[in-house]
Structures are given as structure tokens and as C-alpha cells.
Enzyme design. Structure first.
Site, PDB file in Angstrom:
ATOM      1  N   LYS A 144       8.660 -17.904 -10.272  1.00  0.00           N
ATOM      2  CA  LYS A 144       7.691 -16.325 -10.794  1.00  0.00           C
ATOM      3  C   LYS A 144       6.549 -16.169 -11.227  1.00  0.00           C
ATOM      4  O   LYS A 144       6.014 -18.228 -12.259  1.00  0.00           O
ATOM      5  CB  LYS A 144       8.748 -15.625 -12.028  1.00  0.00           C
ATOM      6  CG  LYS A 144       8.244 -14.086 -12.424  1.00  0.00           C
ATOM      7  CD  LYS A 144       8.921 -13.395 -13.204  1.00  0.00           C
ATOM      8  CE  LYS A 144       8.599 -12.316 -13.505  1.00  0.00           C
ATOM      9  NZ  LYS A 144       9.181 -11.700 -15.331  1.00  0.00           N
ATOM     10  N   ASN A 193       0.923  -1.192  -0.138  1.00  0.00           N
ATOM     11  CA  ASN A 193       0.268  -0.168  -0.155  1.00  0.00           C
ATOM     12  C   ASN A 193       1.390   1.256  -0.246  1.00  0.00           C
ATOM     13  O   ASN A 193       2.139   1.567  -0.045  1.00  0.00           O
ATOM     14  CB  ASN A 193      -1.090  -0.371   1.270  1.00  0.00           C
ATOM     15  CG  ASN A 193      -0.514  -0.051   2.152  1.00  0.00           C
ATOM     16  OD1 ASN A 193       0.437   1.240   2.629  1.00  0.00           O
ATOM     17  ND2 ASN A 193      -0.370  -0.729   3.043  1.00  0.00           N
TER      18      ASN A 193
END
Ligand code: CTP
Length: 415
Positions: A303, A225
Site C-alpha cells: 500500500k 469508471n
């Protein structure tokens, strides 16, 4: 946005001439300066030179009818964002500590509702005198922000502490207090503000969490955030200056560690919880971190790749532990537990509900509907079970000082 405003009080002393350079630097940084010159200050600089640099009227006389009619000393004390005394003589410090109001400057200082920053300058013996030491301690415990003088040769030929710091360093401190930081402020050395060794939090352990958490999705991606950590770091700094031993558990942020603070860096909410638990016991805990509410249940070891179907990778989320709520029911619950709440609407109502839900003693509710996250300023409401206090918008550093003053009072009441 209007430019920040300073009310600069110039008191007597050989260093008064350096206040002219300070005005020039502040104006260069876009800060509006209005000056008050004391009678003793006027022995060292003239109203004319101060007025030419501030491009404003210079105020000196309490009973000047014209000045009083046009502006009035109360208004003068309220129109600035910050009141600065530079240089601050031993005499004005003594008057402030005693709460005297016998001229325009001291009356303004008693009437102001704005933060006050003092930059003392005097002979080393005067600085070291027991009376000045006592006055400085009193001022710090009254919430006045005091800058430490420089050491060196004095105008009087002696050597020691009492010289006015370099105007550039003073201007930097003022910008930091105003929250109008430019890039060079971020890289400035930690503040040289005086902490009180017998400060209101001396002997106390204060635990602070700050910043965001990063919750991994795979080795290269994460959920995060916009929290910058500024408010939490400012609170850790203020607690250390008030004499506390401070442990700061921080998520990934780009902030310098405040002087005297023990910092533990973590990435995820679960790491933050275990760092907080290992830092206990604490007298007060202030949970400022914007902890991610959810994490990916099973972060991928490799990934994640597109599979060519056009369908996004499925992410299954699970709730993170609530650090604040966990602390509230822990056997080692700190005596004072303070939470933060970021709200965009019904700020106070939501904070009151959160206070009860999380079992803490106080919620600092901030209205994040503007650019608060990552910004320099904050508007907060202090919500506890029996009262709500709403503060004017201020620099995060100033919100931190005020909050620490409240926390010190609460801890003293509980003692
Ligand atoms: N907090 C925490 N651990 C979490 C989540 C929050 O310790 N997992 C703390 C924060 O540090 C802050 C307070 O709890 O002190 C904020 O509570 P939270 O419920 O997250 O409030 P908001 O972020 O405002 O979210 P919401 O309004 O959605 O509840």
C-alpha cells in the site's frame, strides 16, 4: 421525469380477470396504464372495472367516432412506452403472427412502433398445438417479447402449461422492460422469457464484453469508471434468447448472470483481452465494456503511504491494449465486430471516426451526457460504413433486443 406508460390489451380467456390485478400492481409501481379491451375480453371483464382501475377511458371499438376524433388508433399505439397483451389468447397470437388488423387491438399491434410484450394464457392443448408453436416462433423472430406460461391445473380441469403467470411476476417483467427497476427487480430470478431454439442466432457463438475494468494502483486502490455492466448484460441476455451460445467476459460488476450465458469474470484490461482471445472463434463480438484506457505502469506491491512531504505519490500511466482493435486485425476476427462509443458531443461524427480507426463493422454510439452510465435507459445511434440509424431513448433491455435483431439480420445477410 414523466411516469412510464403501458398500453394494456386484454384479450379473451378465463385468465382475463387477472389483468385487473396486474393493473393494480402497475399503478402501485407508478406506471400509467391505458387499456384496450377486445370483444372476447369483454366477455370476461367489464370496461367498467378496467376503467375504474386504470382511471382512464377503456378503448374497444375501432369505429367509435368519438374515440377516433379524440385520440385515434395510431396515436393510441404510439403514446405508450410498451404495449402489453395480457392475457394473450391463441386467437390474438395467430392474428399477430399473420399480420392481421381486423379490430382495434390488432390494428394497434400492427401500427405500433413500440416494443410489444405478450403474456399468453390458454388451454394446454391449444398451447401445444403445432399452429400455436408456429405462431410463437414467428412472433419471437418478429421481435415480440413472449413470456412463458405457468404449468399447473387449468380452469378447464386439465393439467399442463398454459396458465397465466402470477401477476406479480408479470409486473416485475414489465418494470424490467421499462427500465423502471425497483430494488426487488434487481434480485428477481432471471426472466422467464421464451427463447427460440430455432432462433435467428441458433448455432452462432456471440462474444460480449461488459462492465468496467479495474486497474490496480496498489493492493487496495485501483483506477475504474462508472460503468454498471447493465447494457452489456442485457445484450448477452438478448443474444442467448435469440438462440446463440453466449460468452460474456465481464469486469467487476454487481449483475446477475443471464440465463444460459457463460460468464468469465476479469479485473483488468489485459485479463479481459486474454479471456476474449481464449473465447475465440466467435461469429459476432460485441464490445460493450468500458475498458480503462490507461493502467499504472508498475502497480505497487505494498500500500502506498503518505511520505509526510505533502507531495502526492507519483503515478506513471501506460496505455492498455485496445481489445476491439486487436480483435479487428486478428486472424480469428469474428465475421461481425461491434464496438460501443461513449460520447458527450458530436456523437455520430466521433463514432464514424472510431469505426474506421478501430476497424469494426458497427459502432453503437451512446450519448453519455446525461445519467446513462449506471442508469436504466440509453439513447443510441447505430453507425456503420454506409448508414446511421438513430433510435429513440429506450430501456437498456429494449436497446439490447433491437441490437440483437440487427446483428441477426447482418449475420444472415453475410451467410
Ligand atoms: N475498447 C476496447 N479496449 C480498450 C478500449 C476500448 O476494446 N482498451 C472498446 C470498448 O469496449 C468499446 C470501444 O472500444 O467498444 C470504445 O472505444 P474507446 O476508444 O475507448 O472509446 P471511448 O471510451 O468512447 O473513448 P475515446 O472517445 O476517448 O476514444
Amino acid at each position: 421525469m414523466t411516469s412510464p406508460r403501458i398500453l394494456l390489451i386484454v384479450s379473451g380467456g378465463i385468465a382475463a380477470y387477472k389483468s385487473l390485478e396486474l393493473v393494480r400492481l402497475l399503478k402501485r409501481d407508478g406506471i400509467a396504464v391505458r387499456a384496450v379491451l377486445t370483444k372476447a375480453g369483454a366477455e370476461f371483464v367489464t370496461p367498467l372495472s378496467l376503467g375504474a382501475l386504470t382511471e382512464d377511458h377503456v378503448y374497444s371499438d375501432m369505429f367509435d367516432l368519438k374515440d377516433e376524433r379524440e385520440i385515434g388508433h395510431i396515436q393510441l399505439s404510439r403514446q405508450a412506452d410498451l404495449v402489453v397483451i395480457c392475457p394473450a389468447s391463441a386467437d390474438i397470437l395467430a392474428k399477430m403472427a399473420a399480420g392481421m388488423a381486423d379490430d382495434l387491438a390488432t390494428t394497434i399491434l400492427l401500427a405500433t412502433d413500440k416494443p410489444v410484450f405478450v403474456v399468453p394464457a390458454m388451454n394446454v392443448r391449444m398451447w401445444d398445438h403445432a399452429a400455436t408453436r408456429r405462431n410463437i416462433r414467428q412472433l419471437i423472430s418478429d421481435g415480440i417479447i413472449v413470456m412463458e406460461p405457468d404449468e399447473g391445473d387449468m380452469a378447464c380441469g386439465e393439467w399442463g402449461k398454459g396458465r397465466l403467470p402470477d401477476p406479480e411476476a408479470i409486473a416485475g417483467e414489465i418494470r424490467r422492460l421499462l427500465g423502471s427497476a425497483r430494488d426487488d427487480v434487481i434480485t428477481m430470478p432471471p426472466a422467464r422469457l421464451l427463447a427460440d431454439s430455432s432462433g435467428p442466432l441458433s448455432g452462432k457463438h456471440v462474444l460480449v464484453t461488459a462492465g468496467p475494468t479495474h486497474e490496480p494502483i496498489d493492493p487496495v486502490r485501483y483506477i475504474a469508471n462508472r460503468s454498471s455492466g447493465k447494457q452489456g448484460f442485457a445484450i448477452a441476455r438478448a443474444a442467448a434468447e435469440a438462440g446463440a451460445r453466449v460468452t460474456l467476459v465481464s469486469g467487476p460488476v454487481d449483475q446477475p448472470t443471464p440465463r444460459g450465458v457463460t460468464r468469465i469474470d476479469v479485473q483488468t484490461a489485459r485479463e479481459m483481452l486474454s479471456a476474449v482471445e481464449s473465447a475465440l472463434p466467435a461469429d459476432a463480438a460485441i464490445m460493450v465494456a468500458a475498458v480503462a484506457d490507461w493502467r499504472v505502469e508498475q502497480a505497487a506491491g505494498q500500500k502506498l503511504k503518505k511520505d509526510g512531504s505533502g507531495a502526492p505519490a507519483p503515478l506513471s500511466l501506460t496505455e492498455n491494449p485496445d481489445i476491439l482493435a486487436t480483435l479487428a486485425i486478428s486472424a480469428q476476427r469474428p465475421k461481425l465486430l461491434v464496438g460501443f462509443a461513449a460520447e458527450t458531443e458530436h456523437v455520430v461524427e466521433h463514432a464514424q471516426a472510431k469505426l474506421a480507426r478501430k476497424g469494426c463493422d458497427m459502432i453503437v454510439a451512446n450519448d453519455v451526457s446525461g445519467g446513462v452510465m449506471g442508469g436504466e435507459r440509453n439513447r443510441v445511434h447505430l453507425v456503420s460504413a454506409d448508414r446511421v440509424e438513430s433510435w429513440d431513448e429506450a430501456a437498456k433491455e429494449i436497446v439490447a433486443d433491437r441490437l440483437i435483431a440487427r446483428i441477426s439480420d447482418r449475420l444472415q445477410d453475410q451467410a
